[in-house]
Enzyme design. Structure first.
Site, short mmCIF file in Angstrom:
data_model
loop_
_atom_site.label_atom_id
_atom_site.label_comp_id
_atom_site.label_asym_id
_atom_site.label_seq_id
_atom_site.Cartn_x
_atom_site.Cartn_y
_atom_site.Cartn_z
N LYS A 41 67.92 68.32 43.70
CA LYS A 41 68.82 67.92 44.55
C LYS A 41 70.46 67.89 44.01
O LYS A 41 70.84 67.99 45.79
CB LYS A 41 68.82 66.02 45.09
N ASP A 101 72.66 72.68 31.83
CA ASP A 101 72.95 71.98 31.06
C ASP A 101 72.12 72.84 29.63
O ASP A 101 72.58 73.35 29.30
CB ASP A 101 72.58 70.57 30.58
N LYS A 129 78.19 73.16 30.88
CA LYS A 129 77.88 72.69 29.43
C LYS A 129 77.30 73.22 28.45
O LYS A 129 76.44 72.53 27.81
CB LYS A 129 77.46 71.36 29.58
N ASP A 157 73.62 62.29 39.29
CA ASP A 157 72.88 61.55 39.84
C ASP A 157 72.71 60.73 37.95
O ASP A 157 72.37 60.99 37.32
CB ASP A 157 71.74 61.06 40.28
#
Length: 172
Positions: A41, A101, A129, A157
């Site tokens: 999302k 990530d 990252k 989120d």
């Protein structure tokens, strides 16, 4: 519990960098239709803003994969939750991601999409990252390189909260 956070990337900084990324993609794909493939999302805000700023002909689709659940650390297992609605064979596909990530999700999605024979395939992420990378994952364009902190906002989120913040923040 109310989490505390501090702004890392402002709304204005996001807007400026996304405009630059759209301009660069328009140059690379001049005269071609680009098929943006958003990873749900988190990528929705970024993908919509990127598409609005692009001058190229743009089509869109979404895929949903997960490796986090409600936690702040990747489980290490990538699951396909929603596949594409249409074929990408022969299309110029740009996978649009909110954050790279560990690299697991994008590595999985890239392999899945390569097998579907697009004309071209590129990964564009808003946030990178690199300190968290455990799987080699080629990213052709990133908006911002960020530190190894848990971030929220602009689609990202914490347990499904804070996606609607218009900026990127570090959660404490």
């Amino acid at each position: 519990m109310q989490e505390e956070f501090e702004v890392l990337i402002s709304e204005e900084e996001l807007d400026k960098r996304i405009s630059e990324m759209a301009e660069q993609l328009d140059k690379e794909y001049e005269g071609k239709t680009v098929h943006l493939l958003g990873i749900l999302k988190g990528s929705v805000f970024f993908m919509c803003d990127l598409a609005k700023k692009m001058k190229s002909d743009v089509t869109m689709d979404f895929i949903s994969v997960s490796s986090y659940g409600d936690g702040t650390v990747s489980s290490g297992i990538v699951r396909l939750n929603k596949d594409l609605d249409e074929s990408i064979e022969g299309k110029n596909v740009i996978i649009v991601e909110d954050i790279v990530d560990s690299g697991r999700t994008l590595s999985y999605v890239r392999k899945l999409m390569e097998d579907r024979k697009p004309a071209s395939l590129k990964i564009v992420t808003l946030l990178d990252k690199p300190d968290r990378r455990v799987v080699d994952c080629k990213v052709e364009m990133s908006g911002f390189v960020i530190p190894d902190k848990y971030i929220i906002g602009y689609g990202l989120d914490y347990a499904q909260k804070y996606r609607n913040l218009p900026y990127i923040a570090v959660i404490q």
